[in-house]
Design an enzyme around this catalytic site. Sequence first.
Site, PDB file in Angstrom:
ATOM      1  N   CYS A  83      15.110 -11.938  13.870  1.00 12.62           N
ATOM      2  CA  CYS A  83      13.873 -12.410  14.503  1.00 12.62           C
ATOM      3  C   CYS A  83      13.717 -11.636  15.810  1.00 12.62           C
ATOM      4  CB  CYS A  83      13.879 -13.927  14.685  1.00 12.62           C
ATOM      5  SG  CYS A  83      15.106 -14.576  15.834  1.00 12.62           S
ATOM      6  N   ARG A 121      15.001 -18.714  15.309  1.00 17.44           N
ATOM      7  CA  ARG A 121      14.814 -18.690  13.858  1.00 17.44           C
ATOM      8  C   ARG A 121      15.963 -18.044  13.107  1.00 17.44           C
ATOM      9  NH1 ARG A 121       9.098 -15.804  14.240  1.00 17.44           N
ATOM     10  NH2 ARG A 121      10.236 -14.952  16.036  1.00 17.44           N
TER      11      ARG A 121
END
Length: 203
Positions: A7, A13
């Site tokens: 990410c 994430r």
Amino acid sequence: MHIMFVCTGNICRSPMGELLLTRYLSGTTVQVSSAGTHGLPMHQIDPNSALLMESVGIEPSGFRSRRLTQPMAKSADLILCFEKDQRKDIVTLAPTAVKYTFLLGDFANMCEYCARNGLVKGLTIQERLQSVINSASIIRPMLPEPEDIEDPHGKEYAKFRTAAEQTNKALRTILTSMRKHYRVEEAPVRPQITRQRARRSTP
């Protein structure tokens, strides 16, 4: 096989992707890691992402972020990212990675398509995932445009939960599609992302 999640900062994430898939693939020889295109080296996982992982029994305290480098990208067999711009950054850094770098949701769609159409080959999960990677350029035009999984960094807890749920759903689709006898209703035992009170992120 080495699967890498990428990410931006490698604190929200991609750590959740790494930790969830590591749980799912426990007992296999698949290596799972993560990094960020603008990663903050040795930074802990975001407190909200950590809370979500703890809610499904995953201990995140040992996680430390990394900045993506060309050797890292070249060492992977499959790179799963969360935004189209991240994919551009990855293949700019390591052009040869273009063949095995996908948005997470896009790769999940590819796996499901291959499973439905008898295109998944091989006995091990490594071989079966590789068969999807090898078919990607052929099947890509038949699939919908991939969607980003929004960066929750600096946002309310609900945004983190949404990102976790979208990530988990994509991983379940991938792993269900890799089963030898594909049935769409089947899914591996999976963590349930629960509603919990958000932690305040440290400044």
